[in-house]
Design an enzyme around this catalytic site. Structure first.
Site, PDB file in Angstrom:
ATOM      1  N   SER A 186      63.986  18.546  24.906  1.00 38.89           N
ATOM      2  CA  SER A 186      64.663  18.097  23.651  1.00 38.89           C
ATOM      3  C   SER A 186      64.816  17.402  22.567  1.00 38.89           C
ATOM      4  CB  SER A 186      66.034  18.947  24.419  1.00 38.89           C
ATOM      5  OG  SER A 186      66.479  19.668  23.280  1.00 38.89           O
ATOM      6  N   GLU A 200      66.185  17.739  20.800  1.00 37.65           N
ATOM      7  CA  GLU A 200      67.385  16.320  20.742  1.00 37.65           C
ATOM      8  C   GLU A 200      67.896  15.023  21.279  1.00 37.65           C
ATOM      9  OE1 GLU A 200      71.019  17.416  20.266  1.00 37.65           O
ATOM     10  OE2 GLU A 200      70.497  18.885  19.542  1.00 37.65           O
ATOM     11  N   TYR A 245      73.945  15.177  27.036  1.00 43.02           N
ATOM     12  CA  TYR A 245      72.880  15.730  27.280  1.00 43.02           C
ATOM     13  C   TYR A 245      71.697  15.108  26.815  1.00 43.02           C
ATOM     14  CZ  TYR A 245      69.357  19.487  26.009  1.00 43.02           C
ATOM     15  OH  TYR A 245      68.209  21.010  26.516  1.00 43.02           O
TER      16      TYR A 245
HETATM   17  P1  NAP Z   1      69.844  28.663  29.529  1.00 47.86           P
HETATM   18  O1  NAP Z   1      69.743  30.156  29.165  1.00 47.86           O
HETATM   19  O2  NAP Z   1      71.038  28.012  29.560  1.00 47.86           O
HETATM   20  O3  NAP Z   1      69.946  28.796  31.046  1.00 47.86           O
HETATM   21  C1  NAP Z   1      69.968  27.600  32.008  1.00 47.86           C
HETATM   22  C2  NAP Z   1      69.379  27.417  33.228  1.00 47.86           C
HETATM   23  O4  NAP Z   1      70.092  26.379  34.346  1.00 47.86           O
HETATM   24  C3  NAP Z   1      70.057  28.971  33.935  1.00 47.86           C
HETATM   25  O5  NAP Z   1      69.454  29.619  34.820  1.00 47.86           O
HETATM   26  C4  NAP Z   1      71.806  28.041  34.532  1.00 47.86           C
HETATM   27  O6  NAP Z   1      71.880  28.841  35.762  1.00 47.86           O
HETATM   28  C5  NAP Z   1      71.270  26.874  34.987  1.00 47.86           C
HETATM   29  N1  NAP Z   1      72.019  26.297  35.802  1.00 47.86           N
HETATM   30  C6  NAP Z   1      72.672  25.682  34.831  1.00 47.86           C
HETATM   31  N2  NAP Z   1      73.778  24.856  35.029  1.00 47.86           N
HETATM   32  C7  NAP Z   1      72.820  24.786  36.051  1.00 47.86           C
HETATM   33  C8  NAP Z   1      73.783  23.994  37.888  1.00 47.86           C
HETATM   34  N3  NAP Z   1      74.439  23.527  37.606  1.00 47.86           N
HETATM   35  N4  NAP Z   1      72.417  23.744  38.816  1.00 47.86           N
HETATM   36  C9  NAP Z   1      72.241  25.014  38.884  1.00 47.86           C
HETATM   37  N5  NAP Z   1      71.691  25.744  37.532  1.00 47.86           N
HETATM   38  C10 NAP Z   1      71.890  25.458  36.533  1.00 47.86           C
HETATM   39  O7  NAP Z   1      68.355  27.599  29.165  1.00 47.86           O
HETATM   40  P2  NAP Z   1      67.289  27.899  28.595  1.00 47.86           P
HETATM   41  O8  NAP Z   1      67.714  28.425  26.484  1.00 47.86           O
HETATM   42  O9  NAP Z   1      66.631  29.470  29.462  1.00 47.86           O
HETATM   43  O10 NAP Z   1      66.259  26.843  28.472  1.00 47.86           O
HETATM   44  C11 NAP Z   1      65.461  26.358  29.314  1.00 47.86           C
HETATM   45  C12 NAP Z   1      65.901  24.635  29.499  1.00 47.86           C
HETATM   46  O11 NAP Z   1      65.333  23.985  28.720  1.00 47.86           O
HETATM   47  C13 NAP Z   1      67.151  23.782  29.290  1.00 47.86           C
HETATM   48  O12 NAP Z   1      66.662  22.662  30.567  1.00 47.86           O
HETATM   49  C14 NAP Z   1      67.056  23.752  28.238  1.00 47.86           C
HETATM   50  O13 NAP Z   1      68.023  22.587  28.561  1.00 47.86           O
HETATM   51  C15 NAP Z   1      66.144  23.073  27.835  1.00 47.86           C
HETATM   52  N6  NAP Z   1      65.931  23.073  26.420  1.00 47.86           N
HETATM   53  C16 NAP Z   1      66.069  24.560  25.620  1.00 47.86           C
HETATM   54  C17 NAP Z   1      66.140  25.135  23.911  1.00 47.86           C
HETATM   55  C18 NAP Z   1      66.631  25.610  23.687  1.00 47.86           C
HETATM   56  O14 NAP Z   1      66.422  26.022  22.308  1.00 47.86           O
HETATM   57  N7  NAP Z   1      66.943  27.252  24.328  1.00 47.86           N
HETATM   58  C19 NAP Z   1      65.376  23.295  23.866  1.00 47.86           C
HETATM   59  C20 NAP Z   1      65.520  22.374  24.539  1.00 47.86           C
HETATM   60  C21 NAP Z   1      65.191  21.917  25.340  1.00 47.86           C
HETATM   61  P3  NAP Z   1      73.416  30.247  35.923  1.00 47.86           P
HETATM   62  O15 NAP Z   1      72.431  31.378  35.495  1.00 47.86           O
HETATM   63  O16 NAP Z   1      73.288  30.323  37.354  1.00 47.86           O
HETATM   64  O17 NAP Z   1      73.978  29.537  34.559  1.00 47.86           O
END
Ligand code: NAP
Length: 332
Positions: free
Chosen positions: A124, A126, A148
């Site tokens: 990220s 971040e 995070y």
């Molecule tokens: P998201 O929509 O919040 O999805 C997060 C995923 O992680 C969901 O499938 C969630 O499962 C799972 N998860 C959360 N807590 C968990 C736990 N304790 N055990 C197992 N699974 C868990 O995030 P996203 O936007 O798709 O982002 C995908 C990845 O990219 C993440 O690692 C995020 O940090 C990273 N990222 C995102 C962004 C952005 O702007 N979107 C930018 C940089 C990096 P549930 O559905 O069961 O809750």
């Protein structure tokens, strides 16, 4: 040969768009899901029937080794994370456990299996944190400012170590904010788009916002999963900063969202100083030149088109009852 991709976090925003992309390319897609989260596969909608679910506790090293052995993946995308940054202050250890622990265990499982599996780590922007330069690229020093970001940085370096020491094909996508109609409502883009749709339909009157001058580099999630996939198709495993290279303010976000529904935002948006974030002095914006050169990757969806997509989808959801205005009251 049909390729197999394992995805953690398959039920999240990126998991959805990545599954869609990989299924279109003919992959066998397997979601690694903790047993207690298995029902969340329904979040994938019609895609849920096209992917396989492998029930596994992401904190169980031995079980992850078996999962890798049994599924024999060509690619692993490690996306699982509690991704709403402010929450990480409430549970720093849980955040570290999931983000760093899962990356470490999966990388060890790949190494132990002796497969030529290619590994993507969801890093990220971040991690750049308290930046002293804009835009940032792959050479910019990391100065994480929250639990995070610190956990993501630990996972990032663990991935780098496995690449350097053990020769794994492992890459990190240092992704800037990316959004879609699947973004949860606590994120500012979705909050604004949902509010504009609700106000248009007479389901709400106003929206409370923090600093309208705060700026972000916002892209479309569908474009960003394409970058993830391209990283794993490259000849050499490398890390990439993925963003649009454009900054837009929250004021521009609000303007674009309310323009989509033909309303004047100035009468609907209440600025609330208590919602200002303490760490707004730095600007995170990508220099995605390396991805453009090496991966031939460029964002396809503009800021305005992204916001329009999100507002139109929320109008549709509110009209057909898929969501209720209660979604507006999720914690900010
Ligand atoms: P998201 O929509 O919040 O999805 C997060 C995923 O992680 C969901 O499938 C969630 O499962 C799972 N998860 C959360 N807590 C968990 C736990 N304790 N055990 C197992 N699974 C868990 O995030 P996203 O936007 O798709 O982002 C995908 C990845 O990219 C993440 O690692 C995020 O940090 C990273 N990222 C995102 C962004 C952005 O702007 N979107 C930018 C940089 C990096 P549930 O559905 O069961 O809750």
């Amino acid at each position: 040969m049909i390729k197999t991709a394992l995805i953690t976090g398959i039920t999240g925003q990126d998991g959805y768009y990545l599954s869609l992309l990989l299924l279109e390319k003919g992959y066998r897609v397997v979601g690694l899901l903790p047993p207690q989260r298995q029902s969340n596969i329904a979040k994938l909608g019609s895609l849920a029937n096209q992917v396989e679910v492998y029930a596994v506790d992401l904190t169980d090293s031995a079980a992850l080794e078996v999962a890798v052995e049994q599924t024999q993946p060509q690619e692993i995308y490690n996306l699982a994370a509690p991704s709403f940054v402010p929450d990480s202050w409430n549970d720093p250890l849980g955040t570290l456990d999931l983000i760093t622990g899962t990356a470490t265990r999966l990388l060890a499982a790949v190494r132990k299996a002796g497969l030529a599996t290619r590994f993507y780590q969801a890093s990220s922007s971040e991690m750049f944190g308290d930046v002293d330069r804009s835009p940032q690229d792959e050479q910019t020093p990391f100065r994480p400012m929250n639990p995070y970001a610190a956990a993501k940085l630990h996972a990032h370096w663990t991935m780098v170590h496995h690449r350097q020491r053990y020769g794994l094909f492992a890459c990190s996508g240092i992704l800037y904010n990316h959004e879609s109609p699947r973004r949860p409502p606590q994120f500012v883009t979705r909050k604004v788009c949902l509010a504009a749709a609700a106000i248009k339909l007479g389901l709400s009157d106003t929206i409370e916002m923090g600093n309208l001058d705060a700026k972000r580099d916002w892209g479309y999630a569908g474009d960003y999963v394409e970058a993830m996939w391209r990283m794993l198709q490259a000849d050499i495993p490398e890390d990439y900063a993925i963003g649009t290279g454009e900054l837009h303010s929250v004021r521009e976000l609000v303007t674009a969202a309310f323009e989509c529904v033909g309303l004047d935002w100035t009468r609907r948006v209440m600025v609330e100083p208590k919602l200002f974030r303490a760490d707004e002095h730095f600007q995170l914006v990508a220099n995605p030149a390396k991805a453009k050169n090496n991966l031939k990757w460029e964002p396809q969806v503009s800021f305005e088109a992204l916001i329009e997509k999100m507002v139109l989808k929320d109008l549709e959801r509110l009209q057909n009852g898929t969501i209720t205005p209660a979604a507006l009251s999720t914690p900010k």
